[in-house]
Design an enzyme around this catalytic site. Structure first.
Site, PDB file in Angstrom:
ATOM      1  N   ASP A   1      39.620 -17.087 -13.320  1.00 30.58           N
ATOM      2  CA  ASP A   1      39.953 -17.706 -12.037  1.00 30.58           C
ATOM      3  C   ASP A   1      40.086 -19.217 -12.227  1.00 30.58           C
ATOM      4  OD1 ASP A   1      40.147 -18.552  -9.428  1.00 30.58           O
ATOM      5  OD2 ASP A   1      38.008 -18.281  -9.001  1.00 30.58           O
TER       6      ASP A   1
ATOM      7  N   ASP B   1      38.641 -19.514  -6.260  1.00 24.86           N
ATOM      8  CA  ASP B   1      38.506 -18.674  -5.056  1.00 24.86           C
ATOM      9  C   ASP B   1      37.785 -17.358  -5.354  1.00 24.86           C
ATOM     10  OD1 ASP B   1      40.400 -17.276  -6.457  1.00 24.86           O
ATOM     11  OD2 ASP B   1      41.891 -17.227  -4.848  1.00 24.86           O
TER      12      ASP B   1
ATOM     13  N   ASP C   1      43.543 -15.273 -11.625  1.00 21.96           N
ATOM     14  CA  ASP C   1      44.915 -15.651 -11.265  1.00 21.96           C
ATOM     15  C   ASP C   1      45.746 -15.921 -12.522  1.00 21.96           C
ATOM     16  OD1 ASP C   1      43.935 -18.230 -12.003  1.00 21.96           O
ATOM     17  OD2 ASP C   1      43.228 -18.518  -9.933  1.00 21.96           O
TER      18      ASP C   1
ATOM     19  N   ASP D   1      53.266  -3.931 -14.869  1.00 19.51           N
ATOM     20  CA  ASP D   1      52.887  -2.635 -14.315  1.00 19.51           C
ATOM     21  C   ASP D   1      53.942  -2.263 -13.282  1.00 19.51           C
ATOM     22  OD1 ASP D   1      51.159  -0.410 -13.643  1.00 19.51           O
ATOM     23  OD2 ASP D   1      49.487  -1.670 -14.307  1.00 19.51           O
TER      24      ASP D   1
ATOM     25  N   ASP E   1      53.097   3.380 -13.816  1.00 16.42           N
ATOM     26  CA  ASP E   1      51.954   4.004 -13.160  1.00 16.42           C
ATOM     27  C   ASP E   1      52.278   5.437 -12.705  1.00 16.42           C
ATOM     28  OD1 ASP E   1      49.239   3.192 -11.947  1.00 16.42           O
ATOM     29  OD2 ASP E   1      50.249   4.035 -10.193  1.00 16.42           O
TER      30      ASP E   1
ATOM     31  N   GLU F   1      52.449   6.195 -17.925  1.00  8.33           N
ATOM     32  CA  GLU F   1      51.102   6.696 -17.646  1.00  8.33           C
ATOM     33  C   GLU F   1      51.240   8.075 -17.019  1.00  8.33           C
ATOM     34  OE1 GLU F   1      46.990   5.874 -15.181  1.00  8.33           O
ATOM     35  OE2 GLU F   1      48.942   5.963 -14.213  1.00  8.33           O
TER      36      GLU F   1
ATOM     37  N   HIS G   1      41.417  -0.150 -16.776  1.00 12.89           N
ATOM     38  CA  HIS G   1      40.788  -0.564 -15.515  1.00 12.89           C
ATOM     39  C   HIS G   1      40.316   0.635 -14.686  1.00 12.89           C
ATOM     40  CE1 HIS G   1      44.847   0.553 -14.620  1.00 12.89           C
ATOM     41  NE2 HIS G   1      44.565   0.594 -13.338  1.00 12.89           N
ATOM     42  N   ASP G   2      40.580   1.859 -15.158  1.00  9.25           N
ATOM     43  CA  ASP G   2      40.151   3.064 -14.438  1.00  9.25           C
ATOM     44  C   ASP G   2      38.990   3.772 -15.137  1.00  9.25           C
ATOM     45  OD1 ASP G   2      42.267   2.763 -12.612  1.00  9.25           O
ATOM     46  OD2 ASP G   2      43.605   4.047 -13.786  1.00  9.25           O
TER      47      ASP G   2
HETATM   48  O1  TEU Z   1      45.862   5.745 -12.043  1.00  5.16           O
HETATM   49  C1  TEU Z   1      46.249   7.074 -12.195  1.00  5.16           C
HETATM   50  C2  TEU Z   1      45.218   8.065 -11.970  1.00  5.16           C
HETATM   51  O2  TEU Z   1      45.480   9.223 -12.129  1.00  5.16           O
HETATM   52  C3  TEU Z   1      43.881   7.647 -11.450  1.00  5.16           C
HETATM   53  O3  TEU Z   1      43.659   8.493 -10.408  1.00  5.16           O
HETATM   54  C4  TEU Z   1      42.816   7.764 -12.463  1.00  5.16           C
HETATM   55  O4  TEU Z   1      42.912   8.960 -13.176  1.00  5.16           O
HETATM   56  C5  TEU Z   1      41.487   7.781 -11.786  1.00  5.16           C
HETATM   57  O5  TEU Z   1      41.435   6.700 -10.918  1.00  5.16           O
HETATM   58  C6  TEU Z   1      40.371   7.675 -12.794  1.00  5.16           C
HETATM   59  O6  TEU Z   1      39.155   7.582 -12.123  1.00  5.16           O
HETATM   60  C7  TEU Z   1      46.829   4.805 -11.716  1.00  5.16           C
HETATM   61  C8  TEU Z   1      46.233   3.420 -11.831  1.00  5.16           C
HETATM   62  O7  TEU Z   1      45.876   3.188 -13.151  1.00  5.16           O
HETATM   63  C9  TEU Z   1      45.078   3.342 -10.873  1.00  5.16           C
HETATM   64  O8  TEU Z   1      44.384   2.134 -10.980  1.00  5.16           O
HETATM   65  C10 TEU Z   1      45.624   3.495  -9.479  1.00  5.16           C
HETATM   66  O9  TEU Z   1      44.566   3.529  -8.555  1.00  5.16           O
HETATM   67  C11 TEU Z   1      46.442   4.781  -9.334  1.00  5.16           C
HETATM   68  O10 TEU Z   1      47.348   4.999 -10.411  1.00  5.16           O
HETATM   69  C12 TEU Z   1      47.302   4.684  -8.095  1.00  5.16           C
HETATM   70  O11 TEU Z   1      48.293   3.720  -8.258  1.00  5.16           O
END
Ligand code: TEU
Length: 562
Positions: A21, A25, A29, A98, A206, A264, A336-337
């Site tokens: 950041d 804030d 960014d 993305d 995505d 993805e 990030h998931d």
């Molecule tokens: O994620 C795809 C997805 O299938 C997610 O549901 C993921 O498997 C799950 O969150 C795991 O816990 C993509 C993006 O990477 C995710 O951040 C988004 O929330 C999602 O698509 C919707 O755009």
């Protein structure tokens, strides 16, 4: 084929909200990314993948886009974006965007028009359906199908204005675009060309395997104990997916060089992935599959399943074999998931954290495919010590918690146990740059707290320490550039039944590499012959005492001539 530049590359994923950041804030960014480009260049990565930076109501942290051709004001401006792109290019790093086009935000002008009336020209840009036959619109159970959304609750939202429902596989602020409509596809292609003309180097797409749906929208199977059905058979790898991807390739990518496209694809099979990544077919360069990150997921979503190493090896081995002659793998532990891999498959206690982080990196990066490093993975960042549900910010955690506790009779504690271990916010706590308050991420109040262990685990300390996880990752990335067998060698899995050791060879011409990772806290010996006297190329601990005996969490890479 060895002339695809991305086979020798490593991708680094930036989650901009949580990276750095610059304006205080509390939210990362683009300027913050520019300020840290040298960290990435020193690490040696080739491609930066930016999670969405477009204008967005931030319902799903930017995966709900309200304008595809601008920059979210929280993150910066198009001018700053151009500066970032130039800064990356000057350091020989590419940037991929993305691309979130299975759905838009409900605040996108396309959807605003679509919802305005049944005869609006954009009505058909989204999936509108009347209530289930014989039921009154808006009453419980009248949704057009029984599908649940990924984030909890039904996949359909009733819209008062016209009395119809729209489909949203994710949040109700993420209505699904209707790819059956050629105008939708053309608008997406034009937008993609606009970014490429601006200089970006490709896209991570995505949930791109959900864009084609079975237009009959059949009900899904209802699992015992769940409030809604799994409709995925109707939208994962749907009937027109290959056609849509080939059309996109022709319309957007054909005739342009040096780009990378990553699809993805949750739930994609090996056979489908071979088709998607066969260069002859012109779809995508590689897919991001999910089988290995589902290895510790059982039939009951609220029961933690411990890692079974033999299962992990079976899954990744199947992908390696399936894409050996055609197509290409993406290799990742983190994004990030996903929870932090050192907490998930390693040991994040002080005694073993660094070793197990390095071991996991070694095993991943030495597979055949393009490795991905998610921000902080190069430091061995860990899961966050989350307490109650009020500490989570992720729409998935909050929505699934609500459905499980309120509709499905789960106890808060059993749900929280899983969210703490597997929840997406583990990956989203801010990047740990130094040991100052808030880890050098922000001078303000971070949108999600920094992990308290930033005093120990941070980039500044690790860049100064040649034995750190950071410098180990740097050497691992360098090995891909200097040893051709890493990118191009054949892959052979060894010891498939061993619950502690992950072992395989890579071979290219007269060079063979042996890679072994000890996924356990006890010493373990690999019964593999013929490697006496081989050259030790890389290890994360002291040299193994005798032959192929590995210390807890040790990794070794040997090389020999054959
Ligand atoms: O994620 C795809 C997805 O299938 C997610 O549901 C993921 O498997 C799950 O969150 C795991 O816990 C993509 C993006 O990477 C995710 O951040 C988004 O929330 C999602 O698509 C919707 O755009």
């Amino acid at each position: 084929m060895t002339d695809s530049w991305w086979k020798k590359s490593v991708v680094y994923q930036i989650y901009p909200r949580s990276f750095a950041d610059a304006d205080g804030d509390g939210m990362g960014d683009l300027r913050g990314i520019i300020d840290h480009l040298d960290h990435l260049a020193e690490l040696g990565v080739d491609v930066l993948w930016l999670s969405p930076v477009y204008p967005s109501p931030q319902d799903d942290n930017g995966y709900d886009i309200s304008d595809y051709q601008d920059i979210e004001p929280l993150f910066g401006t198009l001018e700053i974006f151009d500066e970032l792109l130039a800064g990356a290019h000057a350091r020989n790093m590419k940037i991929i965007m993305d691309l979130v086009v299975n759905h838009s935000s409900d605040e996108h002008p396309w959807f605003q028009e679509s919802r305005s009336s049944k005869d609006n020209p954009k009505r058909d840009w989204y999936w509108w359906r009347p209530a289930r036959p014989g039921m009154d619109s808006g009453t419980p159970g009248a949704e057009p199908t029984n599908w649940g959304s990924v984030f909890g609750g039904p996949a359909w939202e009733h819209d008062e204005k016209t009395g119809e429902y729209y489909l949203h596989l994710f949040s109700k602020k993420q209505p699904d675009l209707n790819w059956e409509n050629p105008e939708v596809r053309q608008a997406v292609h034009a937008m993609m060309r606009w970014w490429l003309d601006r200089g970006v180097d490709g896209f991570r797409m995505d949930v791109i395997n959900m864009i084609s749906k079975d237009v009959s929208l059949p009900d899904g199977r209802l699992n015992a104990g769940s409030a809604y059905a799994d409709g995925s058979a109707a939208f994962i790898g749907g009937p027109r997916l290959h056609e849509f991807l080939q059309e996109m390739h022709r319309e957007v990518f054909a005739g342009r060089d040096g780009l990378l496209t990553v699809g993805e694809m949750p739930g994609v099979t090996v056979d489908e992935a071979r088709l998607h990544t066969d260069p002859e077919r012109g779809e995508v360069d590689m897919v991001f599959q999910f089988d290995h990150v589902w290895v510790d997921r059982g039939p009951d979503p609220w029961l933690l399943v411990p890692l079974q190493l033999t299962a992990l090896k079976a899954i990744l081995g199947r992908w390696q074999a399936g894409l050996a002659d055609v197509g290409w793998n993406s290799l990742y532990w983190n994004n990030h998931d996903q929870p932090r891999v050192v907490s998930r498959f390693g040991d994040d206690s002080p005694a073993h954290r660094a070793a197990s982080a390095k071991m996991l990196g070694t095993v991943l990066h030495l597979h055949r495919g393009t490795p991905y490093v998610y921000q902080g993975e190069e430091l061995g960042m860990t899961n966050h010590p989350f307490g109650g549900i009020d500490e989570f910010r992720d729409i998935e955690a909050l929505g699934q918690y609500r459905q499980a506790v309120e509709l499905e009779g789960r106890t808060p504690e059993e749900v929280l146990r899983v969210l703490r271990a597997r929840g997406r916010d583990n990956a989203r706590t801010p990047m740990q740059w130094d040991d100052s308050p808030h880890g050098g991420f922000t001078t303000g109040t971070p949108w999600l707290p920094v992990n308290p262990n930033h005093t120990e685990i941070n980039a500044r300390a690790q860049r100064a320490d040649p034995e750190s996880v950071f410098h180990y990752y740097r050497r691992l990335i360098e090995l891909r550039k200097t040893e051709p067998a890493v990118a191009d060698g054949d892959f052979t899995m060894l010891l498939p039944h061993d619950e502690r050791l992950y072992a395989f060879t890579r071979r290219l011409g007269a060079t063979e590499l042996l890679v072994i990772g000890n996924f356990s806290g006890v010493e373990a010996r690999a019964e593999i012959d013929g490697w006496e006297g081989a050259e030790l190329v890389l290890t994360n601990l002291e040299r193994p005492a005798a032959g192929l005996t590995l210390q807890p969490w040790q990794a070794v890479v040997y090389r020999r001539a054959v």
